[in-house]
Design an enzyme around this catalytic site. Structure first.
Site, mmCIF file in Angstrom:
data_model
loop_
_atom_site.group_PDB
_atom_site.id
_atom_site.type_symbol
_atom_site.label_atom_id
_atom_site.label_comp_id
_atom_site.label_asym_id
_atom_site.label_seq_id
_atom_site.Cartn_x
_atom_site.Cartn_y
_atom_site.Cartn_z
ATOM 1 N N ASP A 1 45.058 -10.600 104.731
ATOM 2 C CA ASP A 1 44.099 -10.238 103.638
ATOM 3 C C ASP A 1 42.648 -10.705 103.756
ATOM 4 O OD1 ASP A 1 45.008 -12.793 103.357
ATOM 5 O OD2 ASP A 1 44.532 -12.691 101.165
ATOM 6 N N HIS A 2 42.423 -11.349 104.876
ATOM 7 C CA HIS A 2 40.863 -11.693 105.057
ATOM 8 C C HIS A 2 40.149 -11.035 106.403
ATOM 9 C CE1 HIS A 2 40.805 -15.083 102.017
ATOM 10 N NE2 HIS A 2 42.150 -14.957 102.035
ATOM 11 N N HIS B 1 39.480 -14.921 94.460
ATOM 12 C CA HIS B 1 40.746 -14.973 95.271
ATOM 13 C C HIS B 1 42.008 -15.221 94.305
ATOM 14 C CE1 HIS B 1 43.839 -16.090 98.240
ATOM 15 N NE2 HIS B 1 43.188 -15.273 99.074
ATOM 16 N N ASP C 1 40.489 -19.697 102.029
ATOM 17 C CA ASP C 1 41.406 -20.149 101.337
ATOM 18 C C ASP C 1 41.733 -21.663 101.598
ATOM 19 O OD1 ASP C 1 41.771 -17.703 100.540
ATOM 20 O OD2 ASP C 1 43.873 -17.347 101.299
#
Length: 368
Positions: free
Chosen positions: A66-67, A313, A253
């Protein structure tokens, strides 16, 4: 010189109609620097006021889909838009070790190897950046002849003295990376402008008999000048105090920093972008998954004495009607200091230090 940050994706795990996958753009001096590139980022760019063709550098915080799943497609699109111009300046891409192999394999296997020149700079992580059972040594992945046709690149190691990675530095600014703890090694990035020379005190220059022109420029650049009469004029005598540069910190994250580098580098940040995937009531679950809560992000911001904290996020479980709870949790941990919840297409301007205006925030234009 203008400096602003635009959020393109503020959701966790996957893109949704409400929030795109992780991506933001820092814009300065006519250039756009992209931080993370989740699935659908190029579509978000098309919906925004930004131009993908202005992207000159890309920073990937960690190797979770997702990054970074949007990166191969974005590079292919940029190739189509720019054309096969061999003289074009390459795009510099920074990220964890393994990123170069991911890009090469994705583009090679899909028969879409771009002709767009780019360079991939990989950061070598340390084993304490993720749980022991999750760490993978990627130093031997696709090395040697296997990467002969891949984009050129460099490998960057941790500087033990500063507990950071120096990515680039010039006369105006520097960019460093620092270590974070997540389920896979994660990094944060600090973009810091260098102090700008103060203004020339013209009335003093006139009194000293310094003629306008080249000598003014020398003094502005911090060099002493000698007049025809033998008098030496030093910069400190005719310049106002230097103007501090601005500092923007973008964290990937994480459940927290690894080592002292993060807190030191993020000290007195003008803008600190920190993930807050789950609410404080789910702190145990967040930590188990290598994520943060609003309270954890707020405490880090307080330790760094950050001027402004922006949370992003967010788990897709949070709808617009209940996500404001995350802001209240962060503000409670910060003693009432205002905290911003990022929205897709929100732009935050960071003013120069010698101006009195505060941050200017442009809300999501899709909601106006």
């Amino acid at each position: 010189m203008s400096l602003d940050v635009t959020f393109l994706g503020t959701g966790a795990a996957f893109p949704s109609p409400a929030r795109g996958a992780s991506a933001l753009v820092l814009r300065r001096a006519g250039q756009c620097w992209l931080f993370d590139c989740g699935e659908g980022t190029q579509t978000q760019l098309m919906r925004s006021h930004l131009r993908a063709a202005k992207i000159t550098k890309i920073f990937i915080t960690h190797l979770h889909g997702d990054h970074m799943f949007g990166l191969p497609g974005l590079l292919c699109t940029l190739t189509l838009q720019r054309g096969p111009d061999a003289s074009a300046a390459p795009i510099d891409i920074y990220g964890p070790l393994g990123l170069r192999s991911f890009l090469w394999r994705s583009l090679e296997l899909s028969h879409s190897q771009p002709v767009l020149p780019c360079r991939v700079h990989e950061l070598v992580p340390t084993q304490d950046q993720c749980p022991a059972g999750e760490f993978r040594d990627l130093s031997g992945l696709d090395r040697g002849a296997a990467l002969a046709e891949a984009p050129p690149g460099t490998v960057l190691h941790l500087d033990a003295e500063t507990d950071s990675y120096l990515l680039l530095e010039d006369e105006e600014l520097s960019v460093r990376a620092f270590r974070l703890f997540h389920r896979v090694p994660s990094f944060g990035f600090v973009v810091e402008e260098k102090p700008r020379p103060g203004k020339l005190k013209v009335h003093l220059l006139q009194e000293l008999g310094v003629p306008p022109g080249a000598l003014y420029g020398e003094l502005k650049r911090g060099r002493a000048v000698e007049l025809s009469g033998g008098v030496t004029v030093r910069p400190r005598d005719v310049l106002s105090p230097p103007v501090p540069g601005r500092k923007v910190c973008v964290l990937g994250d994480c459940a927290g920093p690894v080592g002292p580098g993060a807190r030191r580098l993020c000290g007195h940040a003008d803008l600190l972008v920190h993930e807050a995937t789950l609410g404080d009531g789910l702190q145990d679950a967040a930590r188990q998954r290598g994520h943060s809560t609003p309270g954890l992000a707020a405490r880090f911001a307080l330790e760094c004495r950050a001027r402004r904290l922006v949370l992003t996020h967010f788990s897709q479980r949070y709808q617009r009607r209940d996500i404001d709870t995350l802001r209240r949790e962060a503000e409670a941990a910060m003693g009432g200091q205002e905290v911003t919840l990022a929205e897709d297409f929100m732009t935050i301007e960071i003013p120069v230090k010698n101006k009195t205006e505060d941050f200017v925030t442009t809300e999501n234009p899709m909601n106006q």
